[in-house]
Design an enzyme around this catalytic site. Structure first.
Site, PDB file in Angstrom:
ATOM      1  N   CYS A   6       0.811  -1.225   0.000  1.00 37.34           N
ATOM      2  CA  CYS A   6       0.000   0.000   0.000  1.00 37.34           C
ATOM      3  C   CYS A   6       0.842   1.271   0.000  1.00 37.34           C
ATOM      4  O   CYS A   6       0.471   2.271  -0.624  1.00 37.34           O
ATOM      5  CB  CYS A   6      -0.975   0.005   1.173  1.00 37.34           C
ATOM      6  SG  CYS A   6      -0.217  -0.140   2.793  1.00 37.34           S
ATOM      7  N   ASP A  34      -7.788   5.231  -1.819  1.00 43.82           N
ATOM      8  CA  ASP A  34      -7.448   4.014  -1.081  1.00 43.82           C
ATOM      9  C   ASP A  34      -6.834   2.970  -2.004  1.00 43.82           C
ATOM     10  O   ASP A  34      -7.488   2.511  -2.943  1.00 43.82           O
ATOM     11  CB  ASP A  34      -8.719   3.462  -0.428  1.00 43.82           C
ATOM     12  CG  ASP A  34      -8.463   2.274   0.475  1.00 43.82           C
ATOM     13  OD1 ASP A  34      -7.290   1.915   0.655  1.00 43.82           O
ATOM     14  OD2 ASP A  34      -9.439   1.717   1.017  1.00 43.82           O
ATOM     15  N   HIS A  69      -6.153  -0.115  -1.282  1.00 42.69           N
ATOM     16  CA  HIS A  69      -6.339  -1.456  -0.742  1.00 42.69           C
ATOM     17  C   HIS A  69      -7.342  -2.319  -1.488  1.00 42.69           C
ATOM     18  O   HIS A  69      -7.589  -3.460  -1.083  1.00 42.69           O
ATOM     19  CB  HIS A  69      -6.728  -1.365   0.741  1.00 42.69           C
ATOM     20  CG  HIS A  69      -5.647  -0.773   1.588  1.00 42.69           C
ATOM     21  ND1 HIS A  69      -5.562   0.580   1.836  1.00 42.69           N
ATOM     22  CD2 HIS A  69      -4.600  -1.337   2.216  1.00 42.69           C
ATOM     23  CE1 HIS A  69      -4.510   0.808   2.600  1.00 42.69           C
ATOM     24  NE2 HIS A  69      -3.906  -0.335   2.842  1.00 42.69           N
TER      25      HIS A  69
END
Length: 501
Positions: free
Chosen positions: A184, A379, A381
């Site tokens: 990440c 994000d 993820h």
């Protein structure tokens, strides 16, 4: 010091650290993936609780009871028993599946780790240097409002998104064909550098095209961040460039090492003579602390150092070039010190703003905007199949590189380990940035993020031991990415100079 400052955690980064509670219909890139992650302590507790409860339930189901009594019972009794057992098993399987594929996100919603959508606040939103006024008072609307909420949403969805990918070629000698659970920070950094390239090549007003064929430069930028060794800024090449900073497939990395890795990669990719033909056509300057004895204070952005970086990047052709400024920081111990939050918020008002690499501990995101106490972020993820876009494929599907779900998190809950980015197009832009940064430091009530100085107390040359330049000004690499962390005169790695403020 390195282990503390980098926030290196034993467990891998959560693949689903931040949640989606939007009521809108998101594109596939932002939907909940089918894989789960039980790395978060709170989520793990709940997941274990559910698993234990289901195990107890199953233990009392006694599926063999019917079989044991089959000889003594009529068919109808057995069928009834089987029907009950089937119903119980079906319910158990359904709940187990829900826990496996989505409980982490749902529990995180309950725990309030992050939210999606827009609140009812009418305060201004700042997104990478652009202000969006959400006031419902029509008389207050002017040219600076940028179409208010609609303009903000369009701008947000136009930012480049890079996420976990699966199915790419193995990284180096490893067997990793996915960066799920550990990549990440690399993905967040890719997003920040991608925005710098967008600003440089297409300008800040650029928005995602609605129709094909796409702009050639836009497609080329996406190609740079593909997931193969052929793409200059791929996760493969980042890991290779970051070996000196302990970057490795399967391991989490902190903001400081990530910034230094980009500095190394940018120098290695600097091969073309024409500055605009460079894959990253800008100098990279990591502002990571003062070498001259002021450890424990705010990092110092030295104007002379910035000038030297530009001069070296151009190989003496020009006195100034576009420059990417990366400022890694640690702004607290267990959590961010609230004294720094006003200054962090203000950096988003700078026209040079590239946002922040940060998020929850062990779960990096790319923060690109603020409103009141909220931080808007992209994000990384979500898990998506690998996509490698050819640099000339103007008809390519680019939907996986954008997201229209607006996620936000409270500023006071972000990890204290972070890095701020800025892009200055030319010397005038850099001077404007320095004025804004100096004013911000002066108004920080004794808690500046960083300071600006013309020069160090003792001027020291920038040392790049892995880059050899011959008399013709051509770069030679005896060993690809053979770099050791830059050290000061006392032999202390700059890794130790990443300041705890």
């Amino acid at each position: 010091m390195k282990g503390f400052c980098e926030r290196a955690v034993a467990s891998k980064c959560s693949s689903k650290s931040l949640t989606d509670t939007s009521n809108s219909s998101p594109p596939s890139v932002c939907s909940d993936p089918g894989s789960s992650d039980n790395k978060f302590p709170k989520a793990s507790v709940w997941s274990n609780f559910f698993s234990s409860a289901l195990s107890i339930f199953e233990a009392h189901s006694e599926p063999s009871a019917c079989e044991n009594k089959a000889v003594h019972s009529g068919p109808s009794a057995c069928e009834k028993k089987a029907a009950v057992h089937t119903k119980q098993n079906g319910w158990t399987a359904t709940v187990r599946k829900a826990v496996a594929i989505g409980s982490m996100r749902r529990l995180e919603r309950v725990l309030g780790l992050s939210k999606t959508g827009m609140s009812s606040s009418t305060s201004d939103i700042w997104l990478l240097g652009v202000c969006y006024r959400i006031s419902q008072d029509e008389s207050s609307v002017d040219a600076d409002t940028r179409n208010g909420l609609a303009g903000f949403e369009q701008d947000f969805s136009s930012r480049i998104l890079t996420t976990y990918r699966k199915g790419f070629d193995a990284i180096g000698d490893s067997k990793y064909t996915s960066d799920v659970n550990w990549g990440c920070m690399l993905r967040s950094s890719q997003m920040l550098v991608a925005q710098a390239l967008i600003f440089h090549r297409l300008g800040r007003p650029w928005r995602k095209p609605m129709q094909k064929p796409f702009n050639q430069e836009y497609i080329e930028i996406l190609h740079f961040f593909g997931d193969s060794e052929a793409s200059p800024f791929s996760i493969h090449n980042l890991l290779l460039a970051g070996k000196a900073y302990d970057l490795a497939a399967g391991s989490w990395v902190g903001p400081y090492a990530m910034c230094r890795t980009w500095e190394t990669l940018a120098r290695h990719k600097r091969v073309a003579t024409d500055l605009e033909d460079q894959t990253l056509p800008m100098a990279v300057y990591v502002v990571s602390g003062d070498e001259d004895g002021e450890r424990g204070g705010a990092p110092v952005l030295c104007i002379e150092d910035a000038s030297r970086h530009c001069f070296e990047f151009s190989r003496g052709q020009v006195g100034w070039t576009p420059i990417l400024l990366l400022v890694p920081l640690v702004l607290g111990l267990e959590k961010i010190n609230p004294r720094y939050i006003p200054s962090l918020r203000t950096t988003f008002t700078f026209p040079q703003s590239l946002g922040i690499l940060g998020g929850k501990p062990g779960a990096s995101t790319y923060i690109i905007g603020v409103q009141d106490d909220k931080a808007f972020f992209l994000d990384p993820h979500d898990v998506q199949p690998v996509v490698n876009i050819g640099r000339d494929n103007v008809e390519a599907d680019t939907s996986s590189y954008h997201c229209n779900i607006i996620r936000h998190i409270s500023l006071d809950t972000i990890d204290s380990s972070l890095a701020i980015g800025f892009y200055c197009r030319d010397k005038d832009d850099f001077d404007d940035f320095c004025l804004r940064a100096s004013k911000l430091a002066d108004e920080s009530d004794g808690a500046p993020l960083f300071t600006v100085a013309q020069k160090h107390n003792i001027s020291k040359p920038v040392s790049h031991p892995e880059v050899l330049v011959d008399t013709d000004g051509v770069q030679n690499d005896e060993e690809s990415f053979g770099v050791e962390p830059i050290s000061d005169a006392e032999g202390h790695s700059h890794e130790d100079e990443w300041q705890l403020l």
